[in-house]
Scaffold this motif. Structure first.
Motif, PDB file in Angstrom:
ATOM      1  N   PHE A   1      30.713  49.276 -11.418  1.00  0.00           N
ATOM      2  CA  PHE A   1      31.058  50.660 -11.778  1.00  0.00           C
ATOM      3  C   PHE A   1      31.295  51.481 -10.499  1.00  0.00           C
ATOM      4  CE2 PHE A   1      29.472  55.023 -12.368  1.00  0.00           C
ATOM      5  CZ  PHE A   1      30.425  55.489 -13.262  1.00  0.00           C
ATOM      6  N   PHE A   2      30.390  51.360  -9.553  1.00  0.00           N
ATOM      7  CA  PHE A   2      30.549  52.094  -8.287  1.00  0.00           C
ATOM      8  C   PHE A   2      31.779  51.614  -7.513  1.00  0.00           C
ATOM      9  CE2 PHE A   2      26.431  54.106  -8.698  1.00  0.00           C
ATOM     10  CZ  PHE A   2      26.574  55.255  -7.933  1.00  0.00           C
ATOM     11  N   ALA A   3      32.025  50.301  -7.578  1.00  0.00           N
ATOM     12  CA  ALA A   3      33.152  49.734  -6.816  1.00  0.00           C
ATOM     13  C   ALA A   3      34.463  49.863  -7.587  1.00  0.00           C
ATOM     14  CB  ALA A   3      32.865  48.278  -6.497  1.00  0.00           C
ATOM     15  N   ASP A   4      34.398  50.524  -8.747  1.00  0.00           N
ATOM     16  CA  ASP A   4      35.568  50.701  -9.600  1.00  0.00           C
ATOM     17  C   ASP A   4      36.244  49.358  -9.894  1.00  0.00           C
ATOM     18  OD1 ASP A   4      37.246  52.110 -11.173  1.00  0.00           O
ATOM     19  OD2 ASP A   4      38.326  53.127  -9.565  1.00  0.00           O
ATOM     20  N   GLY A   5      35.402  48.387 -10.173  1.00  0.00           N
ATOM     21  CA  GLY A   5      35.903  47.080 -10.591  1.00  0.00           C
ATOM     22  C   GLY A   5      36.240  46.121  -9.457  1.00  0.00           C
ATOM     23  N   LYS A   6      36.260  46.632  -8.224  1.00  0.00           N
ATOM     24  CA  LYS A   6      36.588  45.732  -7.107  1.00  0.00           C
ATOM     25  C   LYS A   6      35.417  44.784  -6.837  1.00  0.00           C
ATOM     26  CE  LYS A   6      38.170  49.277  -4.366  1.00  0.00           C
ATOM     27  NZ  LYS A   6      38.537  50.293  -5.367  1.00  0.00           N
ATOM     28  N   PRO A   7      35.726  43.576  -6.360  1.00  0.00           N
ATOM     29  CA  PRO A   7      34.625  42.639  -6.087  1.00  0.00           C
ATOM     30  C   PRO A   7      33.742  43.145  -4.945  1.00  0.00           C
ATOM     31  CG  PRO A   7      36.739  41.722  -5.353  1.00  0.00           C
ATOM     32  CD  PRO A   7      37.052  42.996  -6.072  1.00  0.00           C
ATOM     33  N   PRO A   8      32.479  42.719  -4.895  1.00  0.00           N
ATOM     34  CA  PRO A   8      31.589  43.223  -3.842  1.00  0.00           C
ATOM     35  C   PRO A   8      31.985  42.703  -2.462  1.00  0.00           C
ATOM     36  CG  PRO A   8      30.496  41.501  -5.138  1.00  0.00           C
ATOM     37  CD  PRO A   8      31.815  41.768  -5.800  1.00  0.00           C
ATOM     38  N   THR A   9      31.915  43.568  -1.472  1.00  0.00           N
ATOM     39  CA  THR A   9      32.117  43.112  -0.087  1.00  0.00           C
ATOM     40  C   THR A   9      30.861  42.346   0.332  1.00  0.00           C
ATOM     41  OG1 THR A   9      31.083  45.089   0.792  1.00  0.00           O
ATOM     42  CG2 THR A   9      33.484  45.178   0.448  1.00  0.00           C
ATOM     43  N   ASP A  10      30.928  41.634   1.447  1.00  0.00           N
ATOM     44  CA  ASP A  10      29.758  40.869   1.903  1.00  0.00           C
ATOM     45  C   ASP A  10      28.529  41.753   2.109  1.00  0.00           C
ATOM     46  OD1 ASP A  10      31.202  38.599   1.786  1.00  0.00           O
ATOM     47  OD2 ASP A  10      31.367  38.270   3.958  1.00  0.00           O
ATOM     48  N   ASP A  11      28.779  42.993   2.509  1.00  0.00           N
ATOM     49  CA  ASP A  11      27.657  43.882   2.808  1.00  0.00           C
ATOM     50  C   ASP A  11      27.182  44.703   1.607  1.00  0.00           C
ATOM     51  OD1 ASP A  11      27.022  43.338   5.363  1.00  0.00           O
ATOM     52  OD2 ASP A  11      27.465  45.342   6.151  1.00  0.00           O
ATOM     53  N   ALA A  12      27.925  44.647   0.511  1.00  0.00           N
ATOM     54  CA  ALA A  12      27.604  45.521  -0.625  1.00  0.00           C
ATOM     55  C   ALA A  12      26.271  45.148  -1.273  1.00  0.00           C
ATOM     56  CB  ALA A  12      28.714  45.445  -1.659  1.00  0.00           C
ATOM     57  N   TRP A  13      25.661  46.127  -1.916  1.00  0.00           N
ATOM     58  CA  TRP A  13      24.367  45.903  -2.584  1.00  0.00           C
ATOM     59  C   TRP A  13      24.460  44.797  -3.615  1.00  0.00           C
ATOM     60  CZ3 TRP A  13      23.072  50.328  -6.574  1.00  0.00           C
ATOM     61  CH2 TRP A  13      24.224  50.748  -7.217  1.00  0.00           C
ATOM     62  N   ARG A  14      23.368  44.095  -3.788  1.00  0.00           N
ATOM     63  CA  ARG A  14      23.281  43.054  -4.795  1.00  0.00           C
ATOM     64  C   ARG A  14      22.287  43.512  -5.870  1.00  0.00           C
ATOM     65  NH1 ARG A  14      27.275  41.921  -1.922  1.00  0.00           N
ATOM     66  NH2 ARG A  14      28.178  39.833  -1.905  1.00  0.00           N
ATOM     67  N   SER A  15      22.066  42.665  -6.868  1.00  0.00           N
ATOM     68  CA  SER A  15      21.312  43.105  -8.054  1.00  0.00           C
ATOM     69  C   SER A  15      19.901  43.628  -7.747  1.00  0.00           C
ATOM     70  CB  SER A  15      21.215  41.973  -9.069  1.00  0.00           C
ATOM     71  OG  SER A  15      22.497  41.636  -9.522  1.00  0.00           O
ATOM     72  N   LEU A  16      19.176  42.977  -6.826  1.00  0.00           N
ATOM     73  CA  LEU A  16      17.803  43.445  -6.554  1.00  0.00           C
ATOM     74  C   LEU A  16      17.836  44.901  -6.099  1.00  0.00           C
ATOM     75  CD1 LEU A  16      16.362  40.346  -4.607  1.00  0.00           C
ATOM     76  CD2 LEU A  16      15.842  40.983  -6.969  1.00  0.00           C
ATOM     77  N   SER A  17      18.811  45.207  -5.258  1.00  0.00           N
ATOM     78  CA  SER A  17      18.937  46.572  -4.758  1.00  0.00           C
ATOM     79  C   SER A  17      19.360  47.512  -5.885  1.00  0.00           C
ATOM     80  CB  SER A  17      19.944  46.616  -3.612  1.00  0.00           C
ATOM     81  OG  SER A  17      20.101  47.936  -3.169  1.00  0.00           O
ATOM     82  N   ALA A  18      20.249  47.023  -6.755  1.00  0.00           N
ATOM     83  CA  ALA A  18      20.707  47.852  -7.880  1.00  0.00           C
ATOM     84  C   ALA A  18      19.541  48.174  -8.816  1.00  0.00           C
ATOM     85  CB  ALA A  18      21.817  47.134  -8.637  1.00  0.00           C
ATOM     86  N   TRP A  19      18.670  47.206  -9.029  1.00  0.00           N
ATOM     87  CA  TRP A  19      17.509  47.456  -9.902  1.00  0.00           C
ATOM     88  C   TRP A  19      16.570  48.494  -9.264  1.00  0.00           C
ATOM     89  CZ3 TRP A  19      16.595  41.465 -10.414  1.00  0.00           C
ATOM     90  CH2 TRP A  19      17.644  40.922 -11.161  1.00  0.00           C
ATOM     91  N   GLY A  20      16.382  48.365  -7.966  1.00  0.00           N
ATOM     92  CA  GLY A  20      15.553  49.352  -7.260  1.00  0.00           C
ATOM     93  C   GLY A  20      16.178  50.741  -7.344  1.00  0.00           C
ATOM     94  N   TRP A  21      17.489  50.778  -7.273  1.00  0.00           N
ATOM     95  CA  TRP A  21      18.231  52.034  -7.394  1.00  0.00           C
ATOM     96  C   TRP A  21      17.997  52.635  -8.788  1.00  0.00           C
ATOM     97  CZ3 TRP A  21      22.142  53.722 -10.599  1.00  0.00           C
ATOM     98  CH2 TRP A  21      22.902  54.811 -10.161  1.00  0.00           C
ATOM     99  N   GLY A  22      17.960  51.780  -9.796  1.00  0.00           N
ATOM    100  CA  GLY A  22      17.671  52.235 -11.155  1.00  0.00           C
ATOM    101  C   GLY A  22      16.297  52.909 -11.209  1.00  0.00           C
ATOM    102  N   ALA A  23      15.319  52.305 -10.522  1.00  0.00           N
ATOM    103  CA  ALA A  23      13.967  52.905 -10.483  1.00  0.00           C
ATOM    104  C   ALA A  23      14.023  54.294  -9.846  1.00  0.00           C
ATOM    105  CB  ALA A  23      13.018  51.992  -9.704  1.00  0.00           C
ATOM    106  N   SER A  24      14.879  54.449  -8.859  1.00  0.00           N
ATOM    107  CA  SER A  24      15.011  55.765  -8.215  1.00  0.00           C
ATOM    108  C   SER A  24      15.617  56.811  -9.148  1.00  0.00           C
ATOM    109  CB  SER A  24      15.883  55.652  -6.951  1.00  0.00           C
ATOM    110  OG  SER A  24      15.161  55.009  -5.936  1.00  0.00           O
TER     111      SER A  24
END
Ligand code: GTR
Length: 422
Positions: free
Chosen positions: A215-238
């Motif tokens: 959603f944040f990447a507007d459908g583009k695939p993740p770059t090597d440095d982009a957040w992965r799921s663990l970080s996304a879940w932590g972001w959800g907690a925030s």
């Protein structure tokens, strides 16, 4: 005089005897420091080709959290907070969890259902929706919140990251759940909220397109440095913390983030990224969580990055079978939470998560807490089974049984929260 001397020596003698007696008794009573059950080690070693044998843990030297990349030794709290901590955070983003997007977004909250006077009047409960908006596009995920009714003053709170399932409002009331014992928490004076990881970012390497990262990447695939799921879940907690911060009854400065296993990996990282969390509780989090990667005990970097490539950046996978060359190790994620509090727990039979590596990691973070003027567990010997150890800002227990989060863990954790927050 004679009488006095006699009395005196009798007193000294009985004192000595008492000391001797109690220490002999104490030694006999004092259970041994935890170590893995040799039968279990044998059984697991026969079944799988991973190392469960303590004598086969390679020699390793941990990176010193208090040494900057350029070799400078960190000697003040200010230097840690302004120089070393940001540098280390960046290293972990690049090497392990990925960097969260800096795209601007709005978050709003909608109440979808309410229960008043749940648990015999103890609390009010709400089903909520967090709605994330970027331009005209929206993404939403549900969460559930309970706040105590009869608290005097603002209450501390717990955000529980649930990686197993979603617990809807009515179920939270009707069925006690070990992954979110909300009633017990309320009885102890804690507000609490929970959400399901996959509602934020699907826990499946093939479902990227459906999650918050795409959603944040507007459908583009993740770059090597982009957040992965663990970080996304932590972001959800925030985001859940954003909501708690709007409640007049909750003290947003006293909120803990809790997770089990993959949720426990996400919980530490959530608190590393978001300094508003007062406590991170990482239960049985193992590899990529609290456990030191360099020990190569139980789950390895190679194994975890192969099976769960959506949890980590591809950079982490490059350290498969060469953990010793990692510029960081997991004790430094705990250090990133300092001077706030960290609670780590292991289970006796969960050797996959490496209990000794989880404990050693906590201890190796202690110098950072100490530099920041706090105390933390720095005792290298593990505590006995089922005995909680708390020193200042850190706490630990290893519980009997297997991989899981249960009432015993929560009870110990509430003691830790009480000692840190109340
Ligand atoms: C396992 C994984 C662990 C741990 C666990 C869980 O399959 O190897 O790292 O996260 O799942 O989340 O229960």
């Amino acid at each position: 005089m004679h009488y006095f001397t006699n009395q005196f020596s009798t007193a000294v003698f009985s004192c000595l005897f008492a000391v001797l007696f109690t220490s002999v008794f104490a030694i006999a009573e004092d259970p041994a420091a935890w170590s893995a059950n040799p039968d279990l080690v044998k059984k697991l070693s026969a079944k799988r080709s991973f190392n469960y044998d303590e004598s086969k843990v390679p020699d390793y030297q941990l990176p010193d959290p208090l040494t900057m990349i350029d070799g400078t030794k960190v000697s003040s709290a200010q230097q840690w907070m302004t120089k070393r901590r940001p540098e280390l955070l960046e290293q972990f983003r690049h090497l392990v969890y990925g960097r969260r997007p800096d795209t601007e977004y709005q978050v709003t909250f909608e109440t979808t259902e309410e229960i008043e006077n749940a648990f015999d009047g103890l609390a009010n409960g709400r089903s909520m929706k967090a709605i994330i908006t970027i331009d005209q596009r929206t993404y939403s995920f549900p969460f559930v919140v309970f706040t105590p009714n009869h608290a005097t003053g603002k209450t501390p709170a717990v955000v529980a990251i649930n990686n197993r399932y979603f617990i809807p409002l009515d179920k939270a009331v009707s069925e006690p759940d070990p992954y979110w014992p909300v009633k017990t928490l309320l009885q102890q004076g804690y507000a609490s909220a929970t959400f399901y990881t996959s509602h934020v970012d699907p826990d499946n390497k093939n479902d990227y397109a459906d999650g918050i990262r795409a959603f944040f990447a507007d459908g583009k695939p993740p770059t090597d440095d982009a957040w992965r799921s663990l970080s996304a879940w932590g972001w959800g907690a925030s985001r859940v913390l954003d909501y708690l911060s709007t409640l007049p009854t909750v003290d947003a400065n006293r909120v803990a983030v809790v997770g089990h296993s993959r949720g426990g990996k996400a919980a530490i990282w959530a608190a590393a990224e978001d300094e508003r969390f007062a406590i991170a509780y990482s239960n049985n989090s193992g590899c990529g969580g609290a456990a030191l990667s360099r020990r190569g005990y139980g789950e390895t970097v190679k194994q975890i990055t192969t099976v769960f490539p959506h949890w980590f950046t591809p950079q982490f996978a490059e350290y498969a079978d060469r953990e010793n060359e990692l510029p960081i190790d997991q004790h430094e994620t705990i250090a990133l939470v300092a001077p706030r509090a960290v609670y780590v727990t292991s289970s006796d039979e969960d050797l996959w998560a490496d209990p000794r590596g989880e404990y050693a990691s906590l201890v190796a973070a202690a110098p950072v807490f100490e530099l920041l003027g706090k105390t933390a567990i720095d005792e290298p010997t593990m505590p006995p089974l089922n005995r909680q150890r708390i020193v200042g800002q850190t706490g630990y227990h290893v519980r009997s049984g297997g991989h899981g989060l249960g009432q015993v863990d929560w009870d110990f954790f509430v003691e830790f929260m009480d000692s840190v927050l109340k």
